[in-house]
Design a protein around this motif. Structure first.
Motif, short mmCIF file in Angstrom:
data_model
loop_
_atom_site.label_atom_id
_atom_site.label_comp_id
_atom_site.label_asym_id
_atom_site.label_seq_id
_atom_site.Cartn_x
_atom_site.Cartn_y
_atom_site.Cartn_z
N PHE A 118 -2.19 -7.69 -8.07
CA PHE A 118 -0.76 -7.56 -8.31
C PHE A 118 -0.41 -8.48 -9.48
O PHE A 118 -1.22 -9.33 -9.87
CB PHE A 118 0.06 -7.91 -7.06
CG PHE A 118 -0.07 -9.34 -6.63
CD1 PHE A 118 0.86 -10.30 -7.03
CD2 PHE A 118 -1.11 -9.76 -5.81
CE1 PHE A 118 0.75 -11.63 -6.65
CE2 PHE A 118 -1.24 -11.08 -5.42
CZ PHE A 118 -0.30 -12.01 -5.84
N GLU A 119 0.77 -8.31 -10.03
CA GLU A 119 1.18 -9.12 -11.17
C GLU A 119 1.63 -10.49 -10.69
O GLU A 119 2.73 -10.66 -10.15
CB GLU A 119 2.31 -8.42 -11.93
CG GLU A 119 2.80 -9.18 -13.16
CD GLU A 119 1.68 -9.66 -14.05
OE1 GLU A 119 1.50 -10.90 -14.13
OE2 GLU A 119 0.98 -8.81 -14.63
N THR A 120 0.76 -11.48 -10.86
CA THR A 120 1.01 -12.81 -10.29
C THR A 120 2.15 -13.55 -10.99
O THR A 120 2.69 -14.52 -10.43
CB THR A 120 -0.26 -13.68 -10.37
OG1 THR A 120 -0.68 -13.78 -11.74
CG2 THR A 120 -1.38 -13.07 -9.54
N LYS A 121 2.53 -13.13 -12.19
CA LYS A 121 3.61 -13.82 -12.91
C LYS A 121 5.00 -13.31 -12.52
O LYS A 121 6.02 -13.83 -12.99
CB LYS A 121 3.39 -13.70 -14.42
CG LYS A 121 2.12 -14.39 -14.90
CD LYS A 121 2.04 -14.42 -16.41
CE LYS A 121 0.74 -15.06 -16.87
NZ LYS A 121 0.63 -16.47 -16.43
N THR A 122 5.03 -12.29 -11.66
CA THR A 122 6.32 -11.76 -11.18
C THR A 122 6.94 -12.73 -10.17
O THR A 122 6.24 -13.29 -9.32
CB THR A 122 6.11 -10.39 -10.52
OG1 THR A 122 5.53 -9.50 -11.46
CG2 THR A 122 7.43 -9.81 -10.04
N LYS A 123 8.25 -12.89 -10.25
CA LYS A 123 8.94 -13.73 -9.27
C LYS A 123 9.01 -13.01 -7.93
O LYS A 123 9.09 -11.79 -7.87
CB LYS A 123 10.35 -14.09 -9.76
CG LYS A 123 10.34 -15.08 -10.92
CD LYS A 123 11.74 -15.60 -11.21
CE LYS A 123 11.70 -16.68 -12.28
NZ LYS A 123 13.03 -17.27 -12.54
N ILE A 124 8.99 -13.80 -6.86
CA ILE A 124 8.97 -13.26 -5.50
C ILE A 124 10.14 -12.30 -5.28
O ILE A 124 9.99 -11.23 -4.70
CB ILE A 124 9.02 -14.39 -4.45
CG1 ILE A 124 7.89 -15.38 -4.65
CG2 ILE A 124 8.98 -13.80 -3.04
CD1 ILE A 124 6.50 -14.84 -4.49
N ARG A 125 11.33 -12.67 -5.76
CA ARG A 125 12.51 -11.84 -5.50
C ARG A 125 12.45 -10.48 -6.19
O ARG A 125 13.19 -9.57 -5.82
CB ARG A 125 13.78 -12.58 -5.89
CG ARG A 125 13.86 -13.02 -7.32
CD ARG A 125 15.13 -13.82 -7.57
NE ARG A 125 15.14 -14.48 -8.87
CZ ARG A 125 15.45 -13.89 -10.01
NH1 ARG A 125 15.79 -12.61 -10.01
NH2 ARG A 125 15.43 -14.57 -11.14
N LYS A 126 11.57 -10.34 -7.16
CA LYS A 126 11.42 -9.07 -7.85
C LYS A 126 10.24 -8.25 -7.35
O LYS A 126 9.98 -7.15 -7.83
CB LYS A 126 11.27 -9.30 -9.36
CG LYS A 126 12.52 -9.86 -10.03
CD LYS A 126 12.35 -9.96 -11.53
CE LYS A 126 13.63 -10.46 -12.20
NZ LYS A 126 13.48 -10.57 -13.67
N MET A 127 9.51 -8.80 -6.38
CA MET A 127 8.32 -8.12 -5.87
C MET A 127 8.69 -7.04 -4.85
O MET A 127 9.63 -7.20 -4.07
CB MET A 127 7.37 -9.11 -5.19
CG MET A 127 6.63 -10.01 -6.15
SD MET A 127 5.41 -11.03 -5.26
CE MET A 127 4.64 -11.90 -6.63
N SER A 128 7.92 -5.97 -4.83
CA SER A 128 8.04 -4.95 -3.78
C SER A 128 7.44 -5.50 -2.49
O SER A 128 6.76 -6.54 -2.49
CB SER A 128 7.30 -3.68 -4.19
OG SER A 128 5.90 -3.94 -4.26
N LYS A 129 7.67 -4.79 -1.39
CA LYS A 129 7.10 -5.21 -0.10
C LYS A 129 5.58 -5.25 -0.17
O LYS A 129 4.94 -6.16 0.35
CB LYS A 129 7.56 -4.27 1.01
CG LYS A 129 7.04 -4.64 2.40
CD LYS A 129 7.62 -3.75 3.46
CE LYS A 129 7.04 -4.04 4.84
NZ LYS A 129 7.22 -5.43 5.26
N GLY A 130 4.99 -4.24 -0.83
CA GLY A 130 3.54 -4.20 -0.95
C GLY A 130 2.99 -5.36 -1.74
O GLY A 130 1.95 -5.94 -1.39
#
Length: 293
Positions: A118-130
């Protein structure tokens, strides 16, 4: 390695845990199966020392889960049922924090990220459930702990990631890890577990070897007759219903397959189809028995 002995934690009538006992040995995957609210998460939180039992005793690796909770947390990889992480942190920051906290090897983290990318640089609040679930899986297993407590571990994962998860579980089992996994996703439990317990309203209905559970289930059959009259007569004979030339029924202690075969010698039978045994049929079988008057 994991032991619950007569643990009771009552929140309300039929809510909580009531006199629950089971053990998970090294090299075993133990499935904890039940609907939402049955008590699965309560048992896991009790083992993690997050709640205190009203009575009974729980240990992991010989440590008391409430009085020695720090020792328990040191040897356990825990995956909660609900992933709550700081929204402004990135996945990379969370994994770095977990790596420092658990002194895990960077190589282990990289290996797991290849399995569950998964894209590790994405912020948690922008992540999908998966994505959040994959982050939680990597964080849990990079600890390389001797014990894992997994609450609905494949929630939000696509079929490919689910298969990769099951392969990981099998590898961990072969390394002698003790794994307790709660779920209501029957196929994955049947594929991965050595033993399983069915829980309803906080009480264990049955605990057994996973294959014994499946073999002990009632089986459903559908018979197609050459004549509608034969289907109607057979349906009356066994107390079932017919649909055109077909009759479906479930074997029981009162209606065995041998009895049915003797009845069928009187009729023109075209086909007999049996449903595949699976854990879902076992679950429904025992739940329906519990609800019978």
């Amino acid at each position: 390695m994991i032991h619950l002995e007569h643990v009771t934690k009552e929140f309300a009538p039929k809510r909580g845990l009531f006199d629950v006992s089971f053990s998970v040995e090294p090299g075993m995957v133990f499935g904890f199966i039940g609907p939402n609210g049955a008590g699965k998460s309560t048992a896991i939180r009790q083992l993690m020392g997050l709640i205190r039992a009203d009575s009974g005793h729980a240990t992991i690796g010989g440590y008391d889960c409430w009085n020695q909770t720090e020792d328990v947390k040191r040897i356990v990889g825990y995956l909660p049922g609900e992933i709550n992480l700081p929204g402004d942190f990135t996945g990379e920051q969370i994994l770095h924090l977990m790596q420092k906290l658990h002194h895990s090897k960077p190589e282990r983290q990289l290996e797991l990220l290849e399995r569950f990318p998964f894209e590790t640089k994405t912020k948690i609040r922008k992540m999908s459930k998966g994505m959040k679930q994959k982050l939680a899986l990597v964080g849990c297993f990079m600890k390389d702990a001797p014990v894992y407590l997994l609450d609905e571990p494949t929630s939000g994962l696509d079929p490919l990631m689910q298969e990769r998860f099951l392969a990981l579980i099998d590898e961990e089992r072969q390394q002698g890890k003790a794994i307790l996994m709660s779920s209501h996703h029957f196929p994955e439990m049947e594929k991965s577990c050595d033993r399983a317990a069915l829980i309803k309203e906080g009480r264990l209905i049955i605990e057994a070897d996973i294959h014994e559970l499946v073999r002990s289930s009632r089986k459903q059959y559908t018979i197609e007759f050459g004549l509608g009259a034969h289907a109607e007569q057979f349906a009356r004979q066994i107390g079932s219903e017919r649909m055109q030339n077909q009759v479906s029924f479930v074997t029981t202690k009162q209606l065995t397959l041998n009895q049915v075969i003797r009845f069928l010698t009187e009729y023109d039978v075209r086909t007999i189809h049996s449903s595949a045994d699976d854990l879902e049929h076992v679950f429904l079988h025992y739940y329906s028995e519990e609800e019978s008057p």
